[in-house]
Every structure is written in C-alpha cells, then in structure tokens.
Scaffold this motif. Structure first.
Motif, PDB file in Angstrom:
ATOM      1  N   SER A  94      27.417  40.585  69.956  1.00 24.71           N
ATOM      2  CA  SER A  94      28.783  41.031  69.693  1.00 24.71           C
ATOM      3  C   SER A  94      28.853  42.544  69.547  1.00 24.71           C
ATOM      4  N   ALA A  95      27.669  43.171  69.441  1.00 21.23           N
ATOM      5  CA  ALA A  95      27.584  44.624  69.357  1.00 21.23           C
ATOM      6  C   ALA A  95      26.273  45.048  70.014  1.00 21.23           C
ATOM      7  N   ALA A  96      26.208  46.275  70.439  1.00 24.73           N
ATOM      8  CA  ALA A  96      24.997  46.757  71.102  1.00 24.73           C
ATOM      9  C   ALA A  96      23.813  46.690  70.134  1.00 24.73           C
ATOM     10  N   PRO A  97      22.647  46.240  70.587  1.00 25.65           N
ATOM     11  CA  PRO A  97      21.469  46.179  69.713  1.00 25.65           C
ATOM     12  C   PRO A  97      21.027  47.586  69.298  1.00 25.65           C
ATOM     13  N   SER A  98      20.351  47.658  68.176  1.00 27.01           N
ATOM     14  CA  SER A  98      19.919  48.952  67.651  1.00 27.01           C
ATOM     15  C   SER A  98      18.786  49.525  68.490  1.00 27.01           C
ATOM     16  N   VAL A  99      18.539  50.808  68.300  1.00 29.72           N
ATOM     17  CA  VAL A  99      17.413  51.457  68.984  1.00 29.72           C
ATOM     18  C   VAL A  99      16.109  50.761  68.603  1.00 29.72           C
ATOM     19  N   GLU A 100      15.976  50.373  67.344  1.00 32.33           N
ATOM     20  CA  GLU A 100      14.749  49.721  66.881  1.00 32.33           C
ATOM     21  C   GLU A 100      14.550  48.370  67.558  1.00 32.33           C
ATOM     22  N   GLN A 101      15.614  47.577  67.646  1.00 28.76           N
ATOM     23  CA  GLN A 101      15.512  46.274  68.308  1.00 28.76           C
ATOM     24  C   GLN A 101      15.127  46.446  69.780  1.00 28.76           C
ATOM     25  N   GLN A 102      15.764  47.379  70.426  1.00 24.32           N
ATOM     26  CA  GLN A 102      15.469  47.595  71.841  1.00 24.32           C
ATOM     27  C   GLN A 102      14.041  48.096  72.030  1.00 24.32           C
ATOM     28  N   THR A 103      13.621  49.012  71.207  1.00 25.87           N
ATOM     29  CA  THR A 103      12.261  49.560  71.324  1.00 25.87           C
ATOM     30  C   THR A 103      11.220  48.449  71.231  1.00 25.87           C
ATOM     31  N   ALA A 104      11.413  47.534  70.293  1.00 28.82           N
ATOM     32  CA  ALA A 104      10.450  46.446  70.102  1.00 28.82           C
ATOM     33  C   ALA A 104      10.358  45.568  71.345  1.00 28.82           C
ATOM     34  N   SER A 105      11.484  45.220  71.922  1.00 22.43           N
ATOM     35  CA  SER A 105      11.486  44.352  73.103  1.00 22.43           C
ATOM     36  C   SER A 105      10.910  45.062  74.326  1.00 22.43           C
ATOM     37  N   TYR A 106      11.295  46.308  74.533  1.00 26.71           N
ATOM     38  CA  TYR A 106      10.780  47.038  75.698  1.00 26.71           C
ATOM     39  C   TYR A 106       9.274  47.261  75.570  1.00 26.71           C
ATOM     40  N   THR A 107       8.833  47.525  74.358  1.00 27.40           N
ATOM     41  CA  THR A 107       7.399  47.725  74.134  1.00 27.40           C
ATOM     42  C   THR A 107       6.623  46.458  74.460  1.00 27.40           C
TER      43      THR A 107
END
Length: 552
Positions: free
Chosen positions: A296-309
């Motif tokens: 419902s909202a854009a994921p945080s930088v931290e959430q994205q970093t974890a998945s991309y890593t």
C-alpha cells in the motif's frame, strides 16, 4: 499426410496420437428459478469456494510461474462482486447456473474493455466460470482427458489450470488453435520445456482423437497422418535434440566460438536457484516489482536493500541487470499513480511515473547501490520505457549521483530505436524488452486476445528496430542485449545475434534449448540469416525464411 503451421514454442519434437480437449460446457437453460433465492445463493457460494480451493491446491502443487497464474484464477472465484451480481440475478428469477454464467460473462466484458493486465484476466475468467457451473451441475469440470498412453494434446486453447498441472510423463506436446507467443499456454509450455505449437489455423477442423501426428516446435509445424518413415525420423530427431539440450553446461557461444552470454530473467530472489541450476551466466532482467505490487506504500530503503542483496549474493562475480520499478498500465500502484487514464499503456508508466515520483526512484536506486556495495555481483541498473536521449541522460545522471557504476536504458518504445545513435552514447548499455517493443510497434495490446496474432516479435518491423539498436551499439561500443520473450525462442535467438545483440536473457527453462541452437551457427551464418529475415513481409514469412535457411 497434411501439414499445419503455427507459432512454435521451444525446439522440441514429438510423435504420438492426438487427444483432444473436450468442448466447453453448453450454456445453461433459461428455466426460471425453482428453489428459494437464498438456498440457490448458498449453493453458488459453495461452488465458488470449491473451485477456489481446487485452484489454490493446484497452485501449491505447481509452484513457479504456474502458481502465480493459478492463484490469480482462484481470486476470480472469490471476488465478492461476482457473488453480489449472482444474488441480484437470482432475485430477478434466473436459475443458479444461468445467474452464475451471466455474472461471469458481464465481468468478462468489463475486463476485456479495460485491456492490459485486466484483459488478460478476462481470458482466464472463462475457465473459472466453466468450473463453477460444472460444480453446480454435478458434472466433471472440463479439463485434460486422462490417457494411459503418451499423447499430443490438441485444444482450442488451454486454461492455466490445465497447462500448469499437465502429466508430463504422458503429455508429449501441446497444440492450440488460438494463442500467440506470449499467451499463458506458450509461457507455461516453455517453463515446463514442453514442445508446443500455438495459433494453428484450422486445427480443430483437421485433427481428430486417435489420429497420429508429429509436432515440431522448432519448425512451428503439425503433421497429421505421417507415414512410419516420417515418425521414425521424428523420433530420431527428438533424441538428438534432447541430447543436445542436456549436454554439459557451457557458456553461451556460436559454432565459431563467438561468445553470447545467456542470462536469466528472474522475478524475485527465490528464482535464483533455478537460474543457477540452468547454467545462467548471470541475470539479464531482475524484475524488482515483487516488493511493490502488493504494497500500500513504497517499501523502505532497508527492506529493498535486504531483498536486492539476497538476489545479488546468488551470483558472485556475475552480471545482474536490475530493472527499477516498472509500474503503470497493466501494473497500477496507488502510491505511484492513482489518476484515471483513458489509455494507461500510453500514460504515466515506467520512467515517466518514476520521474513524477522521484523520491521513490531515489530510494530504490539507493537500495540497489547499497546491495551492490555489500555483494560481489556486478550490478547493472536500467530504467523501463525510455523514449529518448533526454530521459536516458536523466536516469543515468541520477544513478551515478547515487553511487551506481553501470546505468542503462530499456528499449521498449520505438522512438528509442530511431534515436539509438544518441541513446547509446548516453548509456552504459541498452536492453531490449521485445514484449513491449512489439506491442508499441504494431499498436497491438500484448494482453488482448483479439490482436494476439500481431503480438509477434518475428515481425520485420520489430526486427528492423532491433537492428537499428544493434548497429548503433556496435558503432559506439555499447552492449545491446535482449531480455524479452523473444530471447527464449531458439530460432529467433540466432536472428537476434545476427542483428547485433550481444547478450540474451530468458526464463531459466529456455536456456538449454537456446544454448544448443546457437552452437549450430557461426556469426557469419547468423548475420546472413538475419539479413534474409529482414526482407520478409510478415512475421509468418520471417519464420519461414529462417526455417528454410536452417534446413538448407
């Protein structure tokens, strides 16, 4: 012996008897409601829940791409709007079957009119409606017939629920009268490494149960009533192709040693294992939407970093090309663009939507840069729907400002090919998304069944645009790859290399077939084949010309 032609999926070949899908259920009668509306409504509720449970069970068993398709179908059986419509029709005097049938028909018309992703869902809605009505009638739902012997399945088209759960021990090939190279049947057949020929005109008038047939996906042909010698030759060819496809994994290359890296398209970190097992030399398209589409909202930088890593860690020392959020049109997001658009495919989507919401783009690029710094993968980042050099320069500058080393553009809009000489100077690389490039070149919605025949990357207009991009890239020393479904077609992969494409990215299941096909030609032969295909007047003629050169 008679021969029919269609669009081949893969490079497999099969010979067996035909088994036809049964015809759909007949429409319900208009007999008036015999029971109380509440009782009939409860019966419809039970049928809808039964179908949803059955589809979810099939989804869990299927996994992968098929699971997503089936789960989407299950949601269609649980849509409260359908049940509300059914109740209104029951209260108006319609019987349960008729009310359900008409409610789904109305829903289908609405979705078809919307086009895009919703138009694609409309195609699958028919299968859900058939299953619900079958439950109400107390008869088996239409589906793949059971056979103790291996068979070639022939159908008008196949629902995802049928394709996803085929018995691969007995189903040797699929042939459909409808559908195109990007239909669910084609995509799921490719994911299962199952030979298929789709879009075969006149198929249902020509093919009968028990009839012997040869299906050659590489040639896109179906031969009916072949003689024994033809069947023996087809079986020998099948063994040869299987041996080539199962050969030890090597780097992608042509017969003369020219390297053509073969990369995988992945939708989330969980797809990494299959890509590695298939011998992918990296990732040519990492779709980052999986973090955004259900949010419902854009994921945080931290959430994205974890998945991309997590994804990058699976490919140490290898290239991973990440596409930033591709939303809009068939993938609407309320927090990115919730404005109504009459034609969203031509509206605020891709880089346009991100540019209008730069904070979301900055967060994503920051997260990608963080993941790059934390892993040993070679991260390349690209933006979708780049139309010209100004948009390319904007994205490249922003990417470099936020710490990314390799920044490029996706070529999906025809205008980017027209100004390719400018774009390749501004970018570190270009990746061609053939699905969207085809739909925009031919003005044919990629999800709309009525124009599926036009959604064909073999069309010479599309191939000429690819050549413009390949030539510009070669002059500037800028890599030009392909990451659309076209790269998964072994015959077309050869043509793409001949047009100047330097890397190919596809679903992991297609890599073995493409690797084997590339080893059959030299670079000069691939270029000669591409040159001949460019002179074609249609997609069908382009295929025929390529097949003739291959056979010669």
């Amino acid at each position: 012996m008679s021969a029919l032609a269609g669009v081949g999926v893969g490079r497999g070949i099969a010979a067996a008897k035909v088994l036809r899908m049964p015809e759909p259920l007949a429409p319900p009668s208009d007999e008036p409601l015999a029971a109380a509306p509440d009782a009939e409504h409860a019966r419809v509720q039970e049928a809808l829940q039964h179908v949803a449970d059955e589809l979810n069970a099939r989804a869990a068993a299927a996994g992968g791409e098929a699971q997503q398709v089936l789960e989407a179908a299950a949601l269609m059986a649980q849509d409260p709007a359908i049940l509300d419509d059914v109740r209104s029709r029951l209260e108006g005097g319609a019987n349960a079957e008729r009310a359900t049938w008409d409610a789904y028909a109305a829903f289908r018309e609405m979705l078809t009119a919307m086009g895009g992703y919703m138009g694609e869902r409309a195609t699958d809605l028919d299968d859900v409606a058939q299953r619900v009505v079958a439950r109400l009638r107390g008869v088996p739902a239409p589906g793949v017939p059971v056979s103790d012997e291996p068979f070639i399945l022939v159908a008008r088209d196949l629902a995802p629920a049928d394709t996803a759960t085929l018995d691969l021990e007995r189903t040797l090939a699929l042939v459909t009268q409808e559908g195109g190279p990007t239909s669910h049947t084609a995509i799921l057949a490719r994911s299962k490494s199952l030979p298929a020929v789709v879009g075969v005109v006149g198929l249902l008038d020509a093919a009968a149960d028990g009839q012997r047939a040869i299906v050659d996906a590489r040639a896109g042909t179906v031969e009916l009533d072949p003689d024994d010698a033809s069947v023996d030759a087809a079986l020998a060819e099948r063994e040869a192709r299987l041996a080539a496809a199962s050969a030890p994994i090597t780097e992608g290359a042509l017969a003369d040693g020219t390297k053509v890296p073969l990369l995988a398209n992945v939708g989330s970190p969980k797809d990494a294992a299959a890509a590695v097992a298939a011998g992918a030399e990296g990732v040519g398209l990492f779709r980052t939407e999986f973090l955004f589409l259900d949010a419902s909202a854009a994921p945080s930088v931290e959430q994205q970093t974890a998945s991309y890593t997590e994804l990058l860690q699976a490919f140490p020392g290898k290239k991973v090309v990440a596409r930033v959020l591709d939303a809009g049109a068939d993938k609407p997001l309320s927090f990115l663009n919730d404005a109504h658009e009459e034609n969203p495919a031509l509206g605020l989507r891709g880089i346009r939507a991100l540019r209008a919401n730069e904070a979301i783009l900055r967060d994503q690029l920051t997260a990608l840069a963080n993941a790059d710094a934390a892993t040993e993968a070679e991260l390349w980042v690209m933006a979708p729907m780049i139309a010209d050099v100004e948009e390319a320069e904007y994205f490249v500058a922003l990417g470099r400002e936020l710490g990314l080393k390799v920044v490029g553009a996706m070529a999906e809009v025809p205008s980017i090919a027209v100004v390719a000489d400018q774009v390749v100077e501004a970018c570190d690389f270009v990746s061609i998304g053939t699905n969207d490039l085809t739909q925009y070149t031919l003005a044919a919605d990629r999800q709309l069944g009525s124009v599926a025949a036009l959604q064909d990357p073999w069309h010479p207009a599309v191939l000429r645009l690819v050549k413009m991009l390949g030539d510009a890239g070669a002059r500037a020393g800028t890599p030009v790859g392909v990451c659309g479904e076209a790269a998964a077609d072994p015959a077309l992969a050869v043509v793409l290399v001949g047009l100047g494409v330097t890397t190919l990215s596809m679903s992991a299941s297609a890599i073995a077939d493409v690797r084997a096909e590339l080893l059959t030609v030299t670079l000069d032969e691939a270029r000669a084949r591409a040159e001949r295909v460019l002179a074609a007047r249609s997609a069908a003629e382009a295929r025929q010309l390529a097949a003739a050169v291959s056979a010669g």
